[in-house]
Structures are given as structure tokens and as C-alpha cells.
Design an enzyme around this catalytic site. Sequence first.
Site, PDB file in Angstrom:
ATOM      1  N   LYS A 274       0.597  -1.276  -0.237  1.00 26.76           N
ATOM      2  CA  LYS A 274       0.255  -0.023   0.043  1.00 26.76           C
ATOM      3  C   LYS A 274       1.136   1.249  -0.022  1.00 26.76           C
ATOM      4  O   LYS A 274       1.243   1.420   0.630  1.00 26.76           O
ATOM      5  CB  LYS A 274      -0.954  -0.105   1.275  1.00 26.76           C
ATOM      6  CG  LYS A 274      -1.890   1.260   1.107  1.00 26.76           C
ATOM      7  CD  LYS A 274      -2.412   1.576   2.595  1.00 26.76           C
ATOM      8  CE  LYS A 274      -1.919   2.494   3.808  1.00 26.76           C
ATOM      9  NZ  LYS A 274      -1.893   3.836   2.788  1.00 26.76           N
TER      10      LYS A 274
ATOM     11  N   GLU B 218      10.857   0.728  10.044  1.00 28.88           N
ATOM     12  CA  GLU B 218      11.506   1.570   9.742  1.00 28.88           C
ATOM     13  C   GLU B 218      10.807   2.981   9.809  1.00 28.88           C
ATOM     14  O   GLU B 218       9.971   3.668   9.306  1.00 28.88           O
ATOM     15  CB  GLU B 218      12.043   2.080   8.303  1.00 28.88           C
ATOM     16  CG  GLU B 218      13.408   2.189   8.219  1.00 28.88           C
ATOM     17  CD  GLU B 218      13.391   3.532   7.325  1.00 28.88           C
ATOM     18  OE1 GLU B 218      13.285   4.656   8.424  1.00 28.88           O
ATOM     19  OE2 GLU B 218      13.520   4.212   6.286  1.00 28.88           O
TER      20      GLU B 218
ATOM     21  N   CYS C 292      13.727   9.885   6.627  1.00 33.86           N
ATOM     22  CA  CYS C 292      13.281  10.159   7.601  1.00 33.86           C
ATOM     23  C   CYS C 292      14.898   9.787   8.386  1.00 33.86           C
ATOM     24  O   CYS C 292      15.102  10.382   9.501  1.00 33.86           O
ATOM     25  CB  CYS C 292      13.480   8.543   7.815  1.00 33.86           C
ATOM     26  SG  CYS C 292      13.988   7.508   6.591  1.00 33.86           S
TER      27      CYS C 292
ATOM     28  N   GLU D 189      10.646  15.088  15.879  1.00 31.57           N
ATOM     29  CA  GLU D 189      10.968  15.085  14.313  1.00 31.57           C
ATOM     30  C   GLU D 189       9.856  15.835  13.285  1.00 31.57           C
ATOM     31  O   GLU D 189       8.786  15.741  13.340  1.00 31.57           O
ATOM     32  CB  GLU D 189      10.226  13.632  13.131  1.00 31.57           C
ATOM     33  CG  GLU D 189      10.857  13.484  12.566  1.00 31.57           C
ATOM     34  CD  GLU D 189      10.899  12.397  11.635  1.00 31.57           C
ATOM     35  OE1 GLU D 189       9.144  11.688  11.454  1.00 31.57           O
ATOM     36  OE2 GLU D 189      11.218  11.154  11.108  1.00 31.57           O
TER      37      GLU D 189
HETATM   38  P1  NDP Z   1       2.535   7.214   8.993  1.00 34.41           P
HETATM   39  O1  NDP Z   1       3.206   6.163   9.698  1.00 34.41           O
HETATM   40  O2  NDP Z   1       1.057   7.616   8.976  1.00 34.41           O
HETATM   41  O3  NDP Z   1       2.305   6.973   7.273  1.00 34.41           O
HETATM   42  C1  NDP Z   1       3.015   5.662   7.173  1.00 34.41           C
HETATM   43  C2  NDP Z   1       2.560   4.432   5.716  1.00 34.41           C
HETATM   44  O4  NDP Z   1       1.554   4.027   6.684  1.00 34.41           O
HETATM   45  C3  NDP Z   1       0.879   5.396   4.736  1.00 34.41           C
HETATM   46  O5  NDP Z   1       0.984   4.178   3.816  1.00 34.41           O
HETATM   47  C4  NDP Z   1       0.005   5.665   5.876  1.00 34.41           C
HETATM   48  O6  NDP Z   1      -1.682   5.841   5.536  1.00 34.41           O
HETATM   49  C5  NDP Z   1       0.140   3.680   6.624  1.00 34.41           C
HETATM   50  N1  NDP Z   1      -1.057   3.934   7.447  1.00 34.41           N
HETATM   51  C6  NDP Z   1      -0.946   4.863   8.442  1.00 34.41           C
HETATM   52  N2  NDP Z   1      -2.288   4.618   9.300  1.00 34.41           N
HETATM   53  C7  NDP Z   1      -2.029   3.335   9.293  1.00 34.41           C
HETATM   54  C8  NDP Z   1      -2.340   2.073  10.466  1.00 34.41           C
HETATM   55  N3  NDP Z   1      -3.154   2.697  11.653  1.00 34.41           N
HETATM   56  N4  NDP Z   1      -2.294   0.879  10.585  1.00 34.41           N
HETATM   57  C9  NDP Z   1      -1.414   1.185   8.841  1.00 34.41           C
HETATM   58  N5  NDP Z   1      -0.736   1.640   8.365  1.00 34.41           N
HETATM   59  C10 NDP Z   1      -1.320   3.077   8.797  1.00 34.41           C
HETATM   60  O7  NDP Z   1       2.918   9.433   8.478  1.00 34.41           O
HETATM   61  P2  NDP Z   1       1.884  10.126   7.868  1.00 34.41           P
HETATM   62  O8  NDP Z   1       1.877  10.157   6.686  1.00 34.41           O
HETATM   63  O9  NDP Z   1       0.447  10.641   9.123  1.00 34.41           O
HETATM   64  O10 NDP Z   1       3.560  11.432   8.651  1.00 34.41           O
HETATM   65  C11 NDP Z   1       3.424  11.239   9.917  1.00 34.41           C
HETATM   66  C12 NDP Z   1       5.072  12.036  10.473  1.00 34.41           C
HETATM   67  O11 NDP Z   1       5.569  10.295  10.401  1.00 34.41           O
HETATM   68  C13 NDP Z   1       5.717  12.922   9.613  1.00 34.41           C
HETATM   69  O12 NDP Z   1       5.360  14.223   9.927  1.00 34.41           O
HETATM   70  C14 NDP Z   1       7.398  12.622   9.230  1.00 34.41           C
HETATM   71  O13 NDP Z   1       7.647  13.092  10.825  1.00 34.41           O
HETATM   72  C15 NDP Z   1       6.657  10.986  10.093  1.00 34.41           C
HETATM   73  N6  NDP Z   1       6.728   9.970   8.990  1.00 34.41           N
HETATM   74  C16 NDP Z   1       8.408   8.818   8.874  1.00 34.41           C
HETATM   75  C17 NDP Z   1       8.463   8.556   7.504  1.00 34.41           C
HETATM   76  C18 NDP Z   1      10.295   8.004   7.684  1.00 34.41           C
HETATM   77  O14 NDP Z   1      10.340   7.327   6.737  1.00 34.41           O
HETATM   78  N7  NDP Z   1      10.494   7.590   8.654  1.00 34.41           N
HETATM   79  C19 NDP Z   1       7.709   8.393   7.000  1.00 34.41           C
HETATM   80  C20 NDP Z   1       6.705   9.258   6.209  1.00 34.41           C
HETATM   81  C21 NDP Z   1       6.520  10.182   7.690  1.00 34.41           C
HETATM   82  P3  NDP Z   1      -1.379   6.820   5.032  1.00 34.41           P
HETATM   83  O15 NDP Z   1      -0.487   7.300   3.976  1.00 34.41           O
HETATM   84  O16 NDP Z   1      -2.601   6.533   4.279  1.00 34.41           O
HETATM   85  O17 NDP Z   1      -1.731   7.510   5.860  1.00 34.41           O
END
Ligand code: NDP
Length: 490
Positions: free
Chosen positions: A195, A268, A302, A399
Site C-alpha cells: 500500500k 523503519e 527520515c 521530528e
Molecule cells: P504514517 O506513519 O501515518 O504513514 C506511513 C504509512 O502508513 C502510510 O502509507 C499510511 O497511510 C500508513 N498508515 C497510517 N496509519 C496506519 C495504520 N494504523 N496501520 C497501518 N498503516 C497505517 O505517517 P504520516 O504520513 O502521517 O506522517 C506523519 C509523520 O510521520 C511525519 O510528519 C513524519 O514525521 C513521520 N514520517 C516518517 C517517515 C519515515 O520515513 N521515517 C515517513 C513518513 C512520515 P496514509 O498515507 O494513508 O496515512
Amino acid sequence: MTELEKKGKAALVPSGWDYAPAPESREIVRIDERYGHFVGGEWLEPRETYTTIAPASEEPLAEVGQATPEEVYGAIATAREAFENGWSGLPGSERAKYLFRIARILQERSREFAVLESLNGGKPIKESRDVDLPLAAAHFFYYAGWADKLEYAFPNRRPRPVGVAGQIIPWNFPLLMLAWKIAPALAAGNTVVLKPAETTPLTALLFCDVVRQAELPAGVVNIVTGDGRAGAAIVEGDVDKIAFTGSTEVGKAIQREVAGSGKRLTLELGGKAANIVFDDCALDQAVEGIVNGIYFNQGHVCCAGSRLFVQESIHDDLVEKLKRRMKTLRVGDPLDKNTDIGAINSRAQLEKIQELVAAGEEEGAEIYQPPCKLPERGYWFAPTVFTNVAQSYRIAQEEIFGPVLSVLTFRTPAEAVEKANNTPYGLSAGIWTEKGSRILWMAERLRAGVVWANTFNRFDPASPFGGYKESGFGREGGRHGLEPYLEFEP
Ligand code: NDP
């Protein structure tokens, strides 16, 4: 012509060096009006949809499926069927051929993917073109090479695939994260349900066309789209392994959910990397590394070097050089080849950055943003640096995931290590010094999965990547990246 006349002419040379627009054409990309879920090699009509947009202009790009749990479970069942009826039994050399094919097709279609990535995600085209796409192809090439050598990668351990992998990826490197997840899973003989993030589904959907072009057997790669609910359904579904990249908060929720289920898990998660600059470093080179470390991909990284630790004796010089360099950064249209900083990925992310920056100002840090005109439509944030930052400030702890740097100081290497490790995260770090012995001394003591020396944000498919503490566990990339997708016979 007399000397005087020559001088007079030279004075007519324009002194302003504005860049003429250099837009990359969108023509190469064809976006469908509506996309379904890619399951069993076919497009399934989604029950619910949402609109995905271009964050730089807020222009709607396409209608995309919002997978229901039933649709997700159907995709998982299809992946299991493909696993049991062929893919897992295929010789590694045959699996390798498909991966090589995918890698080559990604190279052939790289411009198309790069444009779509920048359009849907907001990152500058020069980054999607020169970083995301070459690295995504490189991952498939790299893991194609391992597919028929698993017995050599893990001698005397008799590796076999774990089954169906559920993979959930974020929006900061959509296609690259897909490659990090799918390439090792397939090389090891698993099938996948992936996804993409809600805001950036389009390159994953275009990748389905690559899968078709490579004639990968139906059901080996399945892509379902939607928000976190679809991700949660993957976690709950009948998968053997979950690979997640995203926020620490959701990572923890997933870990709680799978505890005791026997499902394998790699996480990660977030980071708050220390980029540590000693007074003996090549200062101009370090400034480039600092800029790359935090402003690359709008800081949506990240492992971004978001905490800058500067040795006290060079603090003022370095900050001055950094501010001068920041003035040359061009913020704007992601599809312009001159753009350094593109659009923030979503309104929600922009609001999060704004909130943390406001907290930084309120807590007493000094803010600097170079003069730059931000476009009126879309989501934008100017490159920002905070000085006079205390370790307790939120901007030094949390972050931000945006183009915002916090500058702190230190006097001795031991103090630098202590301050750098003073974070719940442990994903990456950078060291800038001329002394090799100091690099090794520091690297041994920094609790970070990746430590760069005199460079930053370097990636290679052969090099494992992953974190300590709240940055997660498990490694992606390299031989280590195969291990979570394998089980070993006793
Ligand atoms: P999320 O952790 O919510 O999103 C990452 C992925 O997980 C997306 O595909 C998301 O879907 C999905 N997801 C969300 N909720 C669930 C759940 N309950 N169970 C399984 N999968 C889920 O990150 P955000 O996009 O909300 O970003 C929020 C913060 O996270 C950012 O501001 C940043 O600080 C951090 N972040 C860190 C990353 C990294 O690489 N370390 C990458 C992205 C974000 P959907 O997109 O639909 O929410």
C-alpha cells in the site's frame, strides 16, 4: 575599440542572475481519470475512491481507490495463491530474470516516472530524476543478483521464503520505498501486497504497468491504495510478514497489533539525525553537506540531518556561510529543473511544520529564512534555520520532517556524542572532520544505524539501512535486507 569603450560595454552586462524557467514537460505522463486496485494482474474496480492531487498546485490528478478491508483481504488471498501455486517454487535464476526486467524497464521509463513522482509528491524533478529513479532501478538490479544465490548469502542455513509480505510505505520517497520493499521480497521468493501512502499513490500505480510489461506472474505483486485504514487491514490480514516505513506512532501501533501473532515485522521509523561538524573540517564542503542533509526533498527524509552540532569555535563562521548558501536555494515549481526545494507533500504536513516552527520561536530560538517568494497556490515552506537552540526545545527533540534545521554547539568529541545520542531516535548521523581516527571513535559511539563521514544522504542498495531505539528495527538494503523475507530450516 579603445580600452575605455570596452569597459563601457562590460558595464552593460546584466548583474542580476535570475534563472529562466526550465520546466520539464508533463507530456510524457498519461494519468488515467480513475484507478482501481491492482490484484492478480488485473485492475479491480474500487468500491470507494478519493482524489489525489498535485501538492504544488492543489490540482486534482486522479480518482484512486480507497481499499476496504474486504478488498485488502482479497488481495492477500490472491498473493497467497500466487505464492503457493508457482512463485515460491520457481528457481532463483528465473525469479532473477523478472527482477532484472523490472530494473531495466524502470530505467527505460525513468523520465516518465520522475515526472509523475514530482507531480504527485512535490519533490524537485532533479531529485526524482537523479536520485529516486536511479536508486529504485539499482535496488531491483541488486536484488536480482541475489535471487539465485540465497544459499551462498546464508551458508548452511537453508533459506526459504516466508510467504506473503504486507508492505506499507510513506510519501517521501514513494517509488524508492516501493523498490526497497518489493525487490528483496521477490528475490527471496515471497509475494506481496503493498500500500502506497494516501497522498502519493500514482507511481506505485504506474509500477503496475511495469509489472505487466515484465510479464511477472499474476498475483506476485498486488497494489492496494487508500489511507491508514487500508494499511491497518494489511496488518490485520493473513500475511506472514509486515514491512512498514513511516511514523514512530503508527509503527508502535502496528507492533502492538502483531504482538503474539507470529507475523514477522520490520519497522523503519522516524529520526532526528545529528550532523556533527568539527573545527578541522573542510568548511565549504560541510556547508554543502548540511544543506543536502536537511533541505534535500524538503526535509521529508527520515534520516535528514535535522540537528546540526557545530564545534563552538567555528559556529559563527559556519552559520554565516550557511545563511549565504541558503540565499541561493530556489524554492518553487517541482517540475522546473532549476528548483532546489519543491512543495510540501500535503496540507497536514505543512501544518505540522508550521506548528513546530512556531514552537521553536516561542521557546526562544532565533529563526532565519532567506528572502524567497513562495507560490500562492499549493503547500510551501521556506528553508529555515534556527540558532540559539537548547536541547530541550521541541525543534531539537521532535521530528519536523520539513526544511527546518536546528543548530546546537559542542566543545569536545565526548560532548558531541552525548548530545547527539540524546534523542529517542537512532537512524543516522553525520561527522565532518579531517581526522580518520576521530571518525572511527565517533562512529563507534553514536547510536545510529547509518553514520556518514564527510558526506550525507548517501544511499547504495548494497548498504543496509535501519535504526536503533524509536527509529525501528530490521535492516533494508544489502544482504541484511533479504533476511527478514526468509526463514531458515533448522
Ligand atoms: P504514517 O506513519 O501515518 O504513514 C506511513 C504509512 O502508513 C502510510 O502509507 C499510511 O497511510 C500508513 N498508515 C497510517 N496509519 C496506519 C495504520 N494504523 N496501520 C497501518 N498503516 C497505517 O505517517 P504520516 O504520513 O502521517 O506522517 C506523519 C509523520 O510521520 C511525519 O510528519 C513524519 O514525521 C513521520 N514520517 C516518517 C517517515 C519515515 O520515513 N521515517 C515517513 C513518513 C512520515 P496514509 O498515507 O494513508 O496515512
